[in-house]
Design a protein around this motif. Structure first.
Motif, mmCIF file in Angstrom:
data_model
loop_
_atom_site.group_PDB
_atom_site.id
_atom_site.type_symbol
_atom_site.label_atom_id
_atom_site.label_comp_id
_atom_site.label_asym_id
_atom_site.label_seq_id
_atom_site.Cartn_x
_atom_site.Cartn_y
_atom_site.Cartn_z
ATOM 1 N N ASP A 59 2.287 2.934 -2.494
ATOM 2 C CA ASP A 59 1.728 3.997 -3.327
ATOM 3 C C ASP A 59 0.248 5.063 -3.268
ATOM 4 O O ASP A 59 0.354 5.471 -3.475
ATOM 5 C CB ASP A 59 1.681 3.253 -4.902
ATOM 6 C CG ASP A 59 2.917 2.907 -5.081
ATOM 7 O OD1 ASP A 59 3.977 3.408 -4.453
ATOM 8 O OD2 ASP A 59 3.659 1.563 -6.284
ATOM 9 N N SER A 60 -0.089 4.027 -2.006
ATOM 10 C CA SER A 60 -1.074 5.133 -2.007
ATOM 11 C C SER A 60 -1.522 5.795 -0.456
ATOM 12 O O SER A 60 -2.420 6.105 -0.356
ATOM 13 C CB SER A 60 -2.394 4.022 -1.795
ATOM 14 O OG SER A 60 -2.376 3.336 -0.931
ATOM 15 N N SER A 71 1.070 8.639 1.544
ATOM 16 C CA SER A 71 1.586 9.868 1.113
ATOM 17 C C SER A 71 3.464 9.318 1.952
ATOM 18 O O SER A 71 2.913 8.231 3.219
ATOM 19 C CB SER A 71 0.638 11.532 1.911
ATOM 20 O OG SER A 71 0.960 10.484 3.127
ATOM 21 N N ILE A 130 1.239 -1.372 -0.359
ATOM 22 C CA ILE A 130 -0.175 0.130 -0.040
ATOM 23 C C ILE A 130 1.201 1.453 0.868
ATOM 24 O O ILE A 130 -0.087 2.605 -0.089
ATOM 25 C CB ILE A 130 -0.530 0.281 0.907
ATOM 26 C CG1 ILE A 130 -0.105 0.178 2.170
ATOM 27 C CG2 ILE A 130 -2.045 -1.200 1.760
ATOM 28 C CD1 ILE A 130 -0.579 0.068 3.818
#
Length: 202
Positions: A102-103, A105, A100
């Motif tokens: 890349d999803s 910040s 996760i």
């Protein structure tokens, strides 16, 4: 170096060679006095000035030693299984975090990664404490067994009139007749059987 063993020779440090060979037969001196029947039975006594015992054999073969080793091995195996389960769980959690990334910040990912690292460090410290507790429990049990072993050896030395007792690893040449490992195991087992039942440690 492989230890040599000769059935007809013994090793004795600081004693004359006369004391190092075959066991001595000592007979009570006749004094002319009437000898009681119970004394007559023990007029002849074998004397071994030097005795030898195999510490590893005694620990492995005596009832108390075998039980101690079994408890220690069981505790270590249980901890290894627990460590493997925890490792698998942490590995899965780390992979989920990577999936996760890349999803999230940069700041959020960094915070989660730091929390995961702190969790790993805390778990490692906890498991290390468990390992140390297992080792401490084993060492305490071994110290108790050594104490009982010393008491039994003292009794054997008194029975055989021995002035020296060596651990087998300290001896280069010896006669098998002076090895009292079997007798020591028998005495420890007898004491273990007579001792009151103790509760198993957690």
């Amino acid at each position: 170096m492989r230890r040599a063993a000769f059935p007809t020779f013994g090793l004795c440090f600081g004693l004359s060679l006369a004391l190092c060979f075959a066991p001595l037969a000592v007979r009570a001196q006749d004094t002319g006095a009437t000898v009681p029947p119970e004394t007559e039975k023990v007029r002849t006594k074998l004397v071994f000035p030097v005795l030898v015992f195999d510490r590893d054999r005694v620990i492995a073969s005596s009832a108390a030693g075998a039980a101690l080793e079994a408890r220690g091995e069981a505790a270590r195996n249980a901890l290894l299984e627990e460590n493997k389960r925890i490792y698998d769980e942490l590995e899965a959690e780390e992979q989920a975090l990577a999936d996760i990334r890349d999803s999230l910040s940069e700041a959020e990912f960094r915070a989660r990664a730091q929390a995961f690292d702190e969790k790993v460090v805390a778990i490692r410290a906890e498991q290390d404490q468990k390992a140390q507790a297992i080792q401490t429990q084993y060492d305490d049990g071994l110290a108790g067994l050594e104490e009982e072993m010393n008491k039994a050896l003292t009794g054997l030395a008194r029975d055989f009139g021995a002035v020296l007792v060596f651990e087998r690893g300290q001896v280069y040449l010896m006669s098998g007749a002076i090895d009292v490992s079997g007798l020591l195991i028998e005495r420890l087992d007898a004491e273990e059987a007579d001792a009151p039942a103790a509760s198993e440690p957690d």
